[in-house]
Design a protein around this motif. Structure first.
Motif, short mmCIF file in Angstrom:
data_model
loop_
_atom_site.label_atom_id
_atom_site.label_comp_id
_atom_site.label_asym_id
_atom_site.label_seq_id
_atom_site.Cartn_x
_atom_site.Cartn_y
_atom_site.Cartn_z
N GLY A 13 -21.88 -23.56 -5.58
CA GLY A 13 -21.85 -22.66 -6.86
C GLY A 13 -21.81 -23.68 -7.99
N TYR A 14 -21.52 -23.20 -9.22
CA TYR A 14 -21.39 -24.18 -10.45
C TYR A 14 -20.32 -25.15 -10.36
N LEU A 15 -20.54 -26.35 -10.49
CA LEU A 15 -19.69 -27.40 -10.39
C LEU A 15 -18.63 -27.23 -9.40
N GLN A 16 -18.85 -26.72 -8.12
CA GLN A 16 -18.18 -26.89 -6.94
C GLN A 16 -16.84 -25.97 -7.49
N ASN A 17 -16.65 -25.03 -7.96
CA ASN A 17 -15.84 -23.86 -8.36
C ASN A 17 -15.23 -23.34 -6.96
N PHE A 18 -13.95 -22.86 -7.01
CA PHE A 18 -13.45 -22.50 -6.10
C PHE A 18 -14.04 -21.10 -5.24
N GLU A 19 -14.43 -20.27 -6.25
CA GLU A 19 -15.20 -19.30 -5.82
C GLU A 19 -16.74 -19.21 -5.27
N LYS A 20 -17.08 -20.63 -5.39
CA LYS A 20 -18.53 -20.92 -5.35
C LYS A 20 -19.58 -19.74 -5.98
N GLU A 21 -19.01 -19.72 -7.26
CA GLU A 21 -19.66 -18.74 -8.05
C GLU A 21 -20.81 -19.46 -8.69
N LYS A 22 -22.03 -18.84 -8.84
CA LYS A 22 -23.12 -19.29 -9.47
C LYS A 22 -23.69 -18.81 -10.78
N ASN A 23 -23.12 -17.68 -11.16
CA ASN A 23 -23.17 -16.98 -12.38
C ASN A 23 -22.48 -17.58 -13.58
N ALA A 30 -14.12 -17.38 -16.48
CA ALA A 30 -13.12 -17.99 -15.76
C ALA A 30 -12.35 -19.45 -16.41
N GLU A 31 -13.19 -20.17 -16.86
CA GLU A 31 -12.93 -21.36 -17.53
C GLU A 31 -11.74 -20.99 -18.65
N HIS A 32 -12.32 -20.12 -19.33
CA HIS A 32 -11.81 -19.50 -20.64
C HIS A 32 -10.23 -19.00 -20.26
N ALA A 33 -10.13 -18.29 -19.32
CA ALA A 33 -9.04 -17.54 -18.96
C ALA A 33 -8.10 -18.74 -18.43
N SER A 34 -8.69 -19.70 -17.54
CA SER A 34 -7.66 -20.64 -17.30
C SER A 34 -7.19 -21.65 -18.51
N PHE A 35 -8.07 -21.74 -19.11
CA PHE A 35 -7.75 -22.75 -20.24
C PHE A 35 -6.49 -22.09 -20.99
N VAL A 36 -6.99 -20.73 -21.33
CA VAL A 36 -5.97 -20.11 -22.00
C VAL A 36 -4.36 -19.87 -21.55
N THR A 37 -4.42 -19.87 -20.24
CA THR A 37 -3.45 -19.58 -19.46
C THR A 37 -2.56 -20.89 -19.32
N GLY A 38 -3.38 -22.03 -19.38
CA GLY A 38 -2.66 -23.34 -19.43
C GLY A 38 -2.03 -23.86 -20.50
N PHE A 65 -7.93 -26.46 -16.18
CA PHE A 65 -8.89 -26.05 -15.42
C PHE A 65 -8.80 -25.96 -13.94
N GLY A 66 -7.75 -26.21 -13.46
CA GLY A 66 -7.30 -26.40 -12.00
C GLY A 66 -7.29 -24.95 -11.40
N ALA A 67 -7.27 -23.81 -12.12
CA ALA A 67 -7.53 -22.70 -11.36
C ALA A 67 -9.25 -22.20 -11.22
N VAL A 68 -10.05 -23.14 -11.67
CA VAL A 68 -11.14 -22.89 -11.32
C VAL A 68 -12.00 -24.08 -10.53
N TYR A 69 -11.57 -24.87 -10.67
CA TYR A 69 -12.21 -26.13 -10.02
C TYR A 69 -11.05 -27.11 -9.30
N PRO A 70 -11.50 -27.28 -7.85
CA PRO A 70 -10.51 -28.04 -7.15
C PRO A 70 -10.52 -29.53 -7.43
N TRP A 71 -11.15 -30.15 -8.29
CA TRP A 71 -11.19 -31.46 -8.56
C TRP A 71 -10.76 -31.67 -10.08
N ALA A 72 -10.40 -30.55 -10.90
CA ALA A 72 -9.74 -30.60 -11.94
C ALA A 72 -8.64 -31.59 -12.08
N GLY A 73 -8.44 -32.53 -13.02
CA GLY A 73 -7.14 -33.24 -13.08
C GLY A 73 -7.12 -34.59 -11.96
#
Length: 117
Positions: A13-23, A30-38, A65-73
C-alpha cells in the motif's frame, strides 16, 4: 504516478501503511486524523524541550503519524539507510545527511543562526 519510495505499493500500500491501503484519499484522511489526534501530545512533548534536537523531531513524527505508518518516528539511518527518497523533483535528505540537515534547520529556526560570534 504514485509516490512509492519503497517500491512495494502493490503489496504494502501507500508508504507501507498499517492497513496496506492504496487509496490516496483514504490515506490522506487517516493521516489527517492521526495528525489532529496527536497534536496535544506533540505540543506537550515540544514544550518540555529547552532546545529542540533531532530526537524531538523523530518523537513528534511518531506521535503525529504513528497510527498510520509503522516507521513513523524511526530514524531513517536505521530503517532505510540506502534509500533515496524523491517526490517529483524534490529529493529529501539522504539518510546519512538527515541528522545534520535537521539540526541545521532547528538551529536556524531557533534564531541562533549557524555562525554566532
Amino acid at each position: 504516478m504514485t509516490f512509492d519510495p519503497f517500491g512495494d505499493f502493490v503489496t504494502e500500500g501507500y508508504l507501507q501503511n498499517f492497513e496496506k491501503e492504496k487509496n490516496l484519499a483514504i490515506i490522506k484522511r487517516a493521516e489527517h486524523a492521526s495528525f489532529v489526534t496527536g497534536l496535544d501530545e506533540a505540543f506537550a512533548h515540544l514544550a518540555k524541550s529547552e532546545r529542540l534536537a533531532y530526537d524531538d523531531v523523530l518523537k513528534v513524527h511518531g506521535i503525529l503519524f504513528g497510527a498510520v505508518y509503522p516507521w513513523a518516528g524511526q530514524d531513517r539511518t536505521q530503517t532505510t539507510p540506502k534509500l533515496t527518497i524523491k517526490k517529483g523533483t524534490v529529493i529529501f535528505a539522504n539518510a546519512p545527511e538527515i541528522i545534520a540537515a535537521v539540526e541545521v534547520r532547528l538551529t536556524q529556526g531557533s534564531g541562533q543562526g549557524l555562525y554566532e560570534s
